[in-house]
Design a protein around this motif. Structure first.
Motif, PDB file in Angstrom:
ATOM      1  N   ARG A   1       3.587  -5.495  11.130  1.00 44.56           N
ATOM      2  CA  ARG A   1       3.889  -4.138  11.613  1.00 44.56           C
ATOM      3  C   ARG A   1       2.630  -3.448  12.155  1.00 44.56           C
ATOM      4  N   ASP A   2       1.606  -4.253  12.479  1.00 46.17           N
ATOM      5  CA  ASP A   2       0.394  -3.744  13.119  1.00 46.17           C
ATOM      6  C   ASP A   2       0.398  -4.181  14.579  1.00 46.17           C
ATOM      7  N   LEU A   3      -0.114  -3.334  15.428  1.00 45.07           N
ATOM      8  CA  LEU A   3      -0.193  -3.598  16.855  1.00 45.07           C
ATOM      9  C   LEU A   3      -1.621  -4.027  17.186  1.00 45.07           C
ATOM     10  N   GLY A   4      -1.758  -5.156  17.894  1.00 43.55           N
ATOM     11  CA  GLY A   4      -3.096  -5.611  18.223  1.00 43.55           C
ATOM     12  C   GLY A   4      -3.086  -6.693  19.282  1.00 43.55           C
TER      13      GLY A   4
ATOM     14  N   LEU B   1      -9.740 -10.736  16.595  1.00 44.79           N
ATOM     15  CA  LEU B   1      -8.516  -9.963  16.468  1.00 44.79           C
ATOM     16  C   LEU B   1      -8.843  -8.481  16.547  1.00 44.79           C
ATOM     17  N   MET B   2      -8.208  -7.793  17.485  1.00 46.66           N
ATOM     18  CA  MET B   2      -8.438  -6.361  17.705  1.00 46.66           C
ATOM     19  C   MET B   2      -7.213  -5.570  17.255  1.00 46.66           C
ATOM     20  N   PHE B   3      -7.471  -4.498  16.531  1.00 49.57           N
ATOM     21  CA  PHE B   3      -6.402  -3.642  16.014  1.00 49.57           C
ATOM     22  C   PHE B   3      -6.229  -2.439  16.932  1.00 49.57           C
ATOM     23  N   VAL B   4      -4.959  -2.075  17.178  1.00 50.14           N
ATOM     24  CA  VAL B   4      -4.664  -0.892  18.005  1.00 50.14           C
ATOM     25  C   VAL B   4      -4.055   0.226  17.166  1.00 50.14           C
ATOM     26  N   SER B   5      -2.999  -0.082  16.425  1.00 44.22           N
ATOM     27  CA  SER B   5      -2.327   0.954  15.641  1.00 44.22           C
ATOM     28  C   SER B   5      -1.293   0.311  14.730  1.00 44.22           C
ATOM     29  N   ARG B   6      -0.876   1.045  13.720  1.00 42.63           N
ATOM     30  CA  ARG B   6       0.329   0.667  12.998  1.00 42.63           C
ATOM     31  C   ARG B   6       1.524   0.956  13.899  1.00 42.63           C
ATOM     32  N   LEU B   7       2.457   0.011  13.971  1.00 44.65           N
ATOM     33  CA  LEU B   7       3.659   0.257  14.763  1.00 44.65           C
ATOM     34  C   LEU B   7       4.400   1.481  14.248  1.00 44.65           C
ATOM     35  N   ASP B   8       4.417   1.637  12.926  1.00 43.11           N
ATOM     36  CA  ASP B   8       5.120   2.777  12.339  1.00 43.11           C
ATOM     37  C   ASP B   8       4.423   4.098  12.619  1.00 43.11           C
ATOM     38  N   ASP B   9       3.122   4.048  12.957  1.00 46.49           N
ATOM     39  CA  ASP B   9       2.362   5.271  13.194  1.00 46.49           C
ATOM     40  C   ASP B   9       2.362   5.702  14.652  1.00 46.49           C
ATOM     41  N   THR B  10       2.675   4.776  15.566  1.00 40.65           N
ATOM     42  CA  THR B  10       2.646   5.095  16.991  1.00 40.65           C
ATOM     43  C   THR B  10       3.608   6.233  17.297  1.00 40.65           C
ATOM     44  N   ILE B  11       3.134   7.199  18.052  1.00 42.67           N
ATOM     45  CA  ILE B  11       3.922   8.392  18.392  1.00 42.67           C
ATOM     46  C   ILE B  11       4.388   8.269  19.833  1.00 42.67           C
ATOM     47  N   ASN B  12       5.680   8.379  20.046  1.00 37.43           N
ATOM     48  CA  ASN B  12       6.255   8.240  21.384  1.00 37.43           C
ATOM     49  C   ASN B  12       6.553   9.629  21.937  1.00 37.43           C
ATOM     50  N   VAL B  13       5.724  10.060  22.891  1.00 40.89           N
ATOM     51  CA  VAL B  13       5.873  11.386  23.500  1.00 40.89           C
ATOM     52  C   VAL B  13       6.440  11.198  24.899  1.00 40.89           C
ATOM     53  N   SER B  14       7.714  11.495  25.061  1.00 39.67           N
ATOM     54  CA  SER B  14       8.388  11.368  26.358  1.00 39.67           C
ATOM     55  C   SER B  14       8.195   9.979  26.958  1.00 39.67           C
TER      56      SER B  14
ATOM     57  N   SER C   1       0.802  -1.233   0.000  1.00 38.43           N
ATOM     58  CA  SER C   1       0.000   0.000   0.000  1.00 38.43           C
ATOM     59  C   SER C   1       0.821   1.263   0.000  1.00 38.43           C
ATOM     60  N   GLY C   2       2.032   1.223   0.570  1.00 38.19           N
ATOM     61  CA  GLY C   2       2.842   2.440   0.617  1.00 38.19           C
ATOM     62  C   GLY C   2       2.316   3.477   1.588  1.00 38.19           C
ATOM     63  N   THR C   3       1.539   3.023   2.587  1.00 37.49           N
ATOM     64  CA  THR C   3       0.954   3.965   3.551  1.00 37.49           C
ATOM     65  C   THR C   3       2.026   4.760   4.281  1.00 37.49           C
ATOM     66  N   THR C   4       3.094   4.091   4.658  1.00 34.65           N
ATOM     67  CA  THR C   4       4.138   4.756   5.441  1.00 34.65           C
ATOM     68  C   THR C   4       5.459   4.857   4.695  1.00 34.65           C
ATOM     69  N   GLY C   5       5.509   4.459   3.457  1.00 32.02           N
ATOM     70  CA  GLY C   5       6.746   4.533   2.689  1.00 32.02           C
ATOM     71  C   GLY C   5       6.487   4.169   1.243  1.00 32.02           C
ATOM     72  N   ALA C   6       7.555   3.952   0.488  1.00 28.79           N
ATOM     73  CA  ALA C   6       7.412   3.611  -0.919  1.00 28.79           C
ATOM     74  C   ALA C   6       6.823   2.212  -1.075  1.00 28.79           C
ATOM     75  N   PRO C   7       5.871   2.021  -2.019  1.00 29.60           N
ATOM     76  CA  PRO C   7       5.331   0.680  -2.258  1.00 29.60           C
ATOM     77  C   PRO C   7       6.426  -0.280  -2.710  1.00 29.60           C
ATOM     78  N   LYS C   8       6.272  -1.550  -2.339  1.00 31.02           N
ATOM     79  CA  LYS C   8       7.238  -2.568  -2.761  1.00 31.02           C
ATOM     80  C   LYS C   8       6.477  -3.758  -3.325  1.00 31.02           C
ATOM     81  N   PRO C   9       7.064  -4.478  -4.300  1.00 30.02           N
ATOM     82  CA  PRO C   9       6.365  -5.627  -4.874  1.00 30.02           C
ATOM     83  C   PRO C   9       6.340  -6.807  -3.917  1.00 30.02           C
ATOM     84  N   VAL C  10       5.179  -7.441  -3.794  1.00 26.47           N
ATOM     85  CA  VAL C  10       4.986  -8.623  -2.954  1.00 26.47           C
ATOM     86  C   VAL C  10       4.370  -9.708  -3.824  1.00 26.47           C
ATOM     87  N   ALA C  11       4.981 -10.885  -3.869  1.00 23.71           N
ATOM     88  CA  ALA C  11       4.514 -11.969  -4.747  1.00 23.71           C
ATOM     89  C   ALA C  11       3.896 -13.089  -3.930  1.00 23.71           C
TER      90      ALA C  11
END
Length: 458
Positions: free
Chosen positions: A335-338, A346-359, A149-159
């Motif tokens: 790379r999904d947190l759940g 199955l419960m979804f919480v967040s994309r690991l790449d999207d989680t924001i670490n504030v202090s 999908s390229g949501t958080t970066g460049a799309p890559k081919p998956v076979a």
């Protein structure tokens, strides 16, 4: 690390696929390239019905040029031409990379080369070489190649192999029986696995006549739905939300499937009340469909894992962990947190790449977005990270609204409903948010456009 919960591994049958060879009579080529799982069905594309014989004849023309083990990229402006090429490549045991029909030719050539394709089919069945044999992927066992999908970066081919896709279809049909007797209406690209596999191929496997719509216009989609008996709409969350707002009082969608991105809670509430049967599925490019929810009661409830996978995740809402899938193709880290509920949901919480670490404290973007979208004027919102010299990271927010809304109003609302570390430090109103063809927000593009008060800001 928190304890993991696992879903049990259960055996599943494999679906065979045909092999295409040169030199067969034309009738045999038609049979090899034909719609094996759609014996007496047709496909409707927009307002035109296509017979099985018509599709098989087109596929046979393409199959004459398809070679087993060779990688092809395919880009067609006509949906029926793409589907015919798909059936031909699958039957031939070739590998194919579908490209969105709006892809310009130079971009199609570049994507084909990056995926190791030897040939490109561009609005025609005559293969054009884009890579010499020495540089292309050779002896490929036959696969569907998808761009991530390229949501958080460049799309890559998956076979994924045709056998793996056959297992997915067989398990999906066997264990998700609620849509039996419904007609799939696919208002999303059939060059993507969601529309192609779960919408079109599953519909054909069930003996339905799938309807493919080549527009995201909500009024046209609503018209098409009214023409179909017991329609099941496959669409993006943004399209479902637009339809829910457009429906007149007293009218509901018969059934809808959502996938690709988490529904904001305000959107979910509106769509749920305007839909008789609301389904959700969760998956990724590497593993295909992982879980299906037959009756959505919450936006974060992704579904019950399909039994050809074993799914590992966190042990509860207080201890989420990465969702990991084990199957015939090996381990896939999403790379999904759940986490998995005791009943197996199955419960979804967040994309690991999207989680924001504030202090040192985690902020999940959806928590911020749902609060902001509860403001009556706000129509969409996305929270993302910004670097901060003191906290390490901080929350930034971009939103759209039906009228101009002061950032001070948004900040005051957030102070009432969010913890201190969840407060957005930057608030920007935009005319629109960048979405990809599958309806997902491109957070990397949002950060690029709005990270420093960029071109999209008001």
């Amino acid at each position: 690390m928190p304890a993991h919960r696992e879903t049990p591994q259960r055996p599943d049958r494999a679906a065979p696929h045909g092999a295409q060879r040169h030199g067969r009579p034309r009738a045999a080529r038609r049979r090899a390239a034909g719609l094996r799982h759609a014996r007496q069905t047709m496909i409707r594309i927009d307002d035109r019905h296509h017979t099985r014989r018509e599709v098989e004849d087109l596929a046979a023309r393409c199959a004459e040029r398809a070679r087993p083990g060779v990688r092809y990229a395919a880009c067609f402006s006509g949906t029926i031409d793409w589907l015919a090429a798909f059936f031909a490549m699958r039957a031939a045991g070739a590998a194919v990379l579908p490209l969105h029909p709006g892809t310009p030719r130079p971009a199609a050539e570049r994507l084909a080369r990056e995926a190791g394709c030897r040939y490109l089919l561009f609005n025609g069945y005559e293969p054009e070489e884009v890579l010499p044999e020495s540089e292309a992927v050779t002896d490929d066992p036959g696969r569907l190649i998808q761009l991530s999908s390229g949501t958080t970066g460049a799309p890559k081919p998956v076979a994924r192999t045709w056998a793996a896709i056959g297992r997915e279809i067989a398990t999906y049909v066997t264990h998700f029986r609620d849509p039996e007797g419904m007609t799939p209406v696919i208002a999303c690209p059939v060059t993507h696995s969601y529309g192609l596999i779960c919408g079109l191929l599953v519909g054909l496997e069930r003996g339905a006549e799938p309807v493919v719509l080549n527009t995201g216009n909500p009024k046209y989609i609503l018209k098409a739905l009214r023409e179909v008996e017991r329609p099941l709409l496959y669409a993006s969350p943004a399209v479902l939300h637009a339809l829910a707002r457009l429906l007149p009082d007293g009218e509901r969608l018969h059934a809808a499937m959502t996938s690709g991105t988490l529904l904001p809670d305000p959107w979910f509430a509106r769509i749920r009340t305007r839909t008789r049967h609301l389904f959700q599925q969760y998956g990724c490019s590497e593993a295909g469909c992982i879980a299906v929810n037959p009756d959505m009661g919450a936006a974060a409830a992704m579904g019950y894992p399909l039994p050809h996978h074993r799914v590992r995740a966190g042990g509860g809402s207080e201890a989420p962990d990465e969702i990991v899938v084990d199957g015939a193709e090996g381990e896939v880290r999403t790379r999904d947190l759940g986490y998995l509920r005791p009943d197996g949901m199955l419960m979804f919480v967040s994309r690991l790449d999207d989680t924001i670490n504030v202090s040192g404290l985690n902020v999940y973007p959806k928590d911020v977005e749902d609060v902001v979208m509860a403001l009556p004027e706000v129509t969409d919102a996305v929270a993302f990270r910004r670097a901060d010299p003191f906290a390490g990271e901080r929350v930034a927010l971009v939103f759209t609204a039906s009228r101009t809304v002061s950032p001070l109003t948004v900040r005051a609302w957030c102070r009432e409903h969010l913890a201190a570390h969840q407060q957005p430090a930057d608030v920007v109103q935009a005319d629109s948010l960048p979405r990809m063809a599958n309806g997902k927000i491109s957070r990397s593009r949002v950060a690029e456009l709005f990270g420093a008060g960029g071109e999209g800001a008001r």
